[in-house]
Design a protein around this motif. Structure first.
Motif, PDB file in Angstrom:
ATOM      1  N   ILE A 127      30.711   1.783  20.347  1.00  0.00           N
ATOM      2  CA  ILE A 127      30.586   1.794  18.892  1.00  0.00           C
ATOM      3  C   ILE A 127      29.331   2.596  18.575  1.00  0.00           C
ATOM      4  N   VAL A 128      29.480   3.619  17.741  1.00  0.00           N
ATOM      5  CA  VAL A 128      28.334   4.426  17.328  1.00  0.00           C
ATOM      6  C   VAL A 128      28.268   4.420  15.811  1.00  0.00           C
ATOM      7  N   VAL A 129      27.055   4.579  15.297  1.00  0.00           N
ATOM      8  CA  VAL A 129      26.855   4.658  13.850  1.00  0.00           C
ATOM      9  C   VAL A 129      26.020   5.889  13.550  1.00  0.00           C
ATOM     10  N   GLY A 130      26.123   6.357  12.325  1.00  0.00           N
ATOM     11  CA  GLY A 130      25.296   7.473  11.905  1.00  0.00           C
ATOM     12  C   GLY A 130      23.828   7.061  11.853  1.00  0.00           C
ATOM     13  N   ILE A 194      28.422  11.784  11.530  1.00  0.00           N
ATOM     14  CA  ILE A 194      27.137  12.496  11.509  1.00  0.00           C
ATOM     15  C   ILE A 194      26.755  12.866  10.085  1.00  0.00           C
ATOM     16  N   GLY A 195      27.758  13.298   9.290  1.00  0.00           N
ATOM     17  CA  GLY A 195      27.493  13.676   7.895  1.00  0.00           C
ATOM     18  C   GLY A 195      27.229  12.505   6.978  1.00  0.00           C
ATOM     19  N   GLY A 196      27.562  11.295   7.406  1.00  0.00           N
ATOM     20  CA  GLY A 196      27.265  10.117   6.615  1.00  0.00           C
ATOM     21  C   GLY A 196      28.356   9.635   5.685  1.00  0.00           C
ATOM     22  N   SER A 197      29.509  10.319   5.643  1.00  0.00           N
ATOM     23  CA  SER A 197      30.574   9.860   4.747  1.00  0.00           C
ATOM     24  C   SER A 197      31.301   8.643   5.305  1.00  0.00           C
TER      25      SER A 197
END
Length: 199
Positions: A127-130, A194-197
């Motif tokens: 699990i990865v998050v921005g 990565i872009g945050g959307s």
């Protein structure tokens, strides 16, 4: 025959089989259909394998991406290729393990239409998050999801993908509800994270 003699006999038999197999090298380029998007883990691994096979056999191994429907599109294309050994399919667990359980009808039978020649790798799920999100651990994510049921979105590699099913399992285990946003592949999902959307 003792254990050491048995081991040596098996080794000799394996060498003989390998030598015989080496005489049947391809005489024309071999196509490897990747059932997922370019840049996916399956695509990257297939390209590494294609390069190694090509180098060791002196023949080109060409990767062709055919993504769609959780890998079913490319897998069906491989099934429809001439059964002459010059078309391989590189697919994860989706086309052969997951899709038969979630799709009422497939254009292929994973048990009858294919011959497994090897497993390349086991890939872990993560699990990865921005970087812009406030979540620094799974505990943080779960606490936020409990406070705001269904309002935190997550990206997957598509409906029925291992990333989708992994997150469904997390939701069940943690008693939370997230908002599933399926993408066509990993590169699209990663770009949005990565872009945050998508957090």
């Amino acid at each position: 025959m003792g254990n050491e003699e048995e081991r040596l006999a098996r080794g000799r038999a394996a060498c003989i089989r390998w030598h015989r197999a080496r005489t049947n090298v391809p005489t024309k380029p071999v196509k490897i259909i990747v059932a997922f998007t370019p840049g996916s883990a399956t695509d990257i691994l297939a390209r590494v394998v294609a390069e190694q096979f090509g180098r060791s056999m002196g023949q080109a191994f060409i990767v062709e991406n055919k993504p769609g429907a959780g890998g079913s599109v490319g897998t069906a294309a491989a099934k429809d290729a001439p059964p002459d050994g010059y078309t391989l399919v590189a697919a994860g667990s989706g086309p052969f393990g997951i899709n038969p359980g979630i799709y009422a009808k497939l254009a292929y039978d994973p048990l009858k239409d294919f011959e497994l020649i090897g497993n390349i790798v086991f890939t872990p799920q993560a699990i990865v998050v921005g970087a812009q999100t406030p979540y620094k651990s799974v505990k943080d994510l779960v606490a936020a999801a409990k406070a705001r049921p269904g309002r935190i979105a997550y990206a997957s590699l598509g409906n029925g993908s291992t990333s989708h099913l992994t997150m469904e399992a997390l939701q069940m285990a943690a008693g939370i509800r997230l908002n599933h946003i399926p993408f066509k592949g990993s590169s699209d999902a990663q770009t949005q994270i990565i872009g945050g959307s998508v957090p």
